[in-house]
Write a protein that holds these residues in place. Structure first.
Motif, PDB file in Angstrom:
ATOM      1  N   GLU A  28     -50.897  96.887 -18.820  1.00 56.06           N
ATOM      2  CA  GLU A  28     -50.100  97.557 -19.838  1.00 56.06           C
ATOM      3  C   GLU A  28     -50.302  99.056 -19.678  1.00 56.06           C
ATOM      4  N   VAL A  29     -49.193  99.785 -19.605  1.00 53.23           N
ATOM      5  CA  VAL A  29     -49.241 101.235 -19.469  1.00 53.23           C
ATOM      6  C   VAL A  29     -48.325 101.839 -20.529  1.00 53.23           C
ATOM      7  N   ASN A  30     -48.922 102.609 -21.428  1.00 51.94           N
ATOM      8  CA  ASN A  30     -48.161 103.313 -22.463  1.00 51.94           C
ATOM      9  C   ASN A  30     -47.145 102.413 -23.170  1.00 51.94           C
ATOM     10  N   GLY A  31     -47.554 101.216 -23.552  1.00 58.63           N
ATOM     11  CA  GLY A  31     -46.699 100.321 -24.327  1.00 58.63           C
ATOM     12  C   GLY A  31     -45.746  99.465 -23.526  1.00 58.63           C
ATOM     13  N   THR A  32     -45.854  99.478 -22.218  1.00 58.66           N
ATOM     14  CA  THR A  32     -45.035  98.615 -21.372  1.00 58.66           C
ATOM     15  C   THR A  32     -45.960  97.698 -20.589  1.00 58.66           C
ATOM     16  N   LEU A  33     -45.648  96.400 -20.594  1.00 58.49           N
ATOM     17  CA  LEU A  33     -46.471  95.409 -19.914  1.00 58.49           C
ATOM     18  C   LEU A  33     -45.802  94.961 -18.630  1.00 58.49           C
ATOM     19  N   TYR A  34     -46.543  95.050 -17.534  1.00 58.36           N
ATOM     20  CA  TYR A  34     -46.076  94.627 -16.217  1.00 58.36           C
ATOM     21  C   TYR A  34     -46.853  93.370 -15.836  1.00 58.36           C
ATOM     22  N   VAL A  35     -46.161  92.225 -15.800  1.00 60.36           N
ATOM     23  CA  VAL A  35     -46.811  90.951 -15.501  1.00 60.36           C
ATOM     24  C   VAL A  35     -46.589  90.620 -14.030  1.00 60.36           C
ATOM     25  N   SER A  36     -47.683  90.390 -13.322  1.00 57.84           N
ATOM     26  CA  SER A  36     -47.604  90.023 -11.904  1.00 57.84           C
ATOM     27  C   SER A  36     -46.861  88.710 -11.738  1.00 57.84           C
ATOM     28  N   GLY A  37     -46.314  88.513 -10.550  1.00 60.87           N
ATOM     29  CA  GLY A  37     -45.617  87.273 -10.258  1.00 60.87           C
ATOM     30  C   GLY A  37     -46.497  86.065 -10.524  1.00 60.87           C
ATOM     31  N   GLN A  38     -45.930  85.108 -11.247  1.00 60.27           N
ATOM     32  CA  GLN A  38     -46.670  83.901 -11.594  1.00 60.27           C
ATOM     33  C   GLN A  38     -46.112  82.720 -10.821  1.00 60.27           C
ATOM     34  N   ILE A  39     -47.018  82.013 -10.165  1.00 58.46           N
ATOM     35  CA  ILE A  39     -46.636  80.814  -9.439  1.00 58.46           C
ATOM     36  C   ILE A  39     -47.035  79.597 -10.270  1.00 58.46           C
ATOM     37  N   PRO A  40     -46.501  78.429  -9.936  1.00 58.43           N
ATOM     38  CA  PRO A  40     -46.660  77.256 -10.792  1.00 58.43           C
ATOM     39  C   PRO A  40     -47.977  76.505 -10.627  1.00 58.43           C
ATOM     40  N   PHE A  41     -49.061  77.221 -10.807  1.00 54.66           N
ATOM     41  CA  PHE A  41     -50.380  76.590 -10.767  1.00 54.66           C
ATOM     42  C   PHE A  41     -50.844  76.285 -12.187  1.00 54.66           C
ATOM     43  N   ILE A  42     -51.517  75.176 -12.342  1.00 52.94           N
ATOM     44  CA  ILE A  42     -52.138  74.818 -13.613  1.00 52.94           C
ATOM     45  C   ILE A  42     -53.416  75.656 -13.713  1.00 52.94           C
ATOM     46  N   PRO A  43     -53.565  76.446 -14.765  1.00 50.97           N
ATOM     47  CA  PRO A  43     -54.704  77.362 -14.845  1.00 50.97           C
ATOM     48  C   PRO A  43     -56.079  76.695 -14.720  1.00 50.97           C
ATOM     49  N   ALA A  44     -56.259  75.561 -15.356  1.00 49.83           N
ATOM     50  CA  ALA A  44     -57.577  74.914 -15.379  1.00 49.83           C
ATOM     51  C   ALA A  44     -58.016  74.401 -14.011  1.00 49.83           C
ATOM     52  N   THR A  45     -57.047  74.002 -13.184  1.00 49.27           N
ATOM     53  CA  THR A  45     -57.387  73.389 -11.889  1.00 49.27           C
ATOM     54  C   THR A  45     -56.995  74.247 -10.689  1.00 49.27           C
ATOM     55  N   MET A  46     -56.131  75.248 -10.939  1.00 46.21           N
ATOM     56  CA  MET A  46     -55.598  76.084  -9.856  1.00 46.21           C
ATOM     57  C   MET A  46     -54.890  75.230  -8.798  1.00 46.21           C
ATOM     58  N   GLU A  47     -54.238  74.172  -9.267  1.00 47.03           N
ATOM     59  CA  GLU A  47     -53.464  73.296  -8.391  1.00 47.03           C
ATOM     60  C   GLU A  47     -51.994  73.363  -8.767  1.00 47.03           C
ATOM     61  N   LEU A  48     -51.140  73.104  -7.797  1.00 48.45           N
ATOM     62  CA  LEU A  48     -49.696  73.093  -7.998  1.00 48.45           C
ATOM     63  C   LEU A  48     -49.322  72.011  -9.004  1.00 48.45           C
ATOM     64  N   VAL A  49     -48.460  72.352  -9.950  1.00 47.86           N
ATOM     65  CA  VAL A  49     -48.085  71.422 -11.010  1.00 47.86           C
ATOM     66  C   VAL A  49     -47.330  70.217 -10.458  1.00 47.86           C
ATOM     67  N   SER A  50     -46.450  70.435  -9.479  1.00 48.73           N
ATOM     68  CA  SER A  50     -45.595  69.376  -8.964  1.00 48.73           C
ATOM     69  C   SER A  50     -44.787  69.949  -7.800  1.00 48.73           C
ATOM     70  N   GLU A  51     -44.158  69.082  -7.035  1.00 50.78           N
ATOM     71  CA  GLU A  51     -43.242  69.546  -5.983  1.00 50.78           C
ATOM     72  C   GLU A  51     -41.845  69.801  -6.540  1.00 50.78           C
TER      73      GLU A  51
END
Length: 129
Positions: A28-51
């Motif tokens: 976040e810079v001066n009230g603007t949030l820049y979110v990095s590219g998110q891929i479809p990994f399940i956070p708890a396992t760091m595994e791909l959700v599905s094909e």
């Protein structure tokens, strides 16, 4: 002469996948949030959700929601999105899921077919809020 000072805040949540490289989940810079590219990994396992591309789209957007929430934002605050897809033939399927997340507010968006994405996923999404 006026000197501007940038206020940066680095955002991290366990409710989204950990960064796969030397970057932050969001900044976040001066009230603007820049979110990095998110891929479809399940956070708890760091595994791909599905094909399945729709399941991948949903998981990527859920990861974005988690980061937005951690930073005090919501999907309604998103002003720009970039969707990277492996196959433009999946455009319609991705849009079906995307439209479920952005109902009242529709941010500006670009959608780009790319040769390859991290971990060979089918979709990656980044946003600015």
């Amino acid at each position: 002469m006026e000197v501007k000072i940038m206020e940066k805040k680095y955002i991290h949540t366990e409710n989204a996948p950990a960064a796969l490289g030397p970057y932050s989940q969001a900044v976040e810079v001066n009230g603007t949030l820049y979110v990095s590219g998110q891929i479809p990994f399940i956070p708890a396992t760091m595994e791909l959700v599905s094909e399945d591309v729709q399941e991948q789209t949903k998981q990527s957007l859920e990861n974005i929601k988690a980061i937005l929430t951690e930073a005090g934002y919501s999907l309604a605050d998103v002003v720009k999105a970039v969707v990277f897809i492996k196959d433009m033939n999946d455009f319609g399927k991705i849009n079906e899921i995307y439209a479920e997340y952005f109902t009242d507010t529709k941010p500006a968006r670009a959608c780009v077919e790319v040769a390859r994405l991290p971990k060979d996923v089918k979709v990656e999404i980044e946003v600015i809020a």
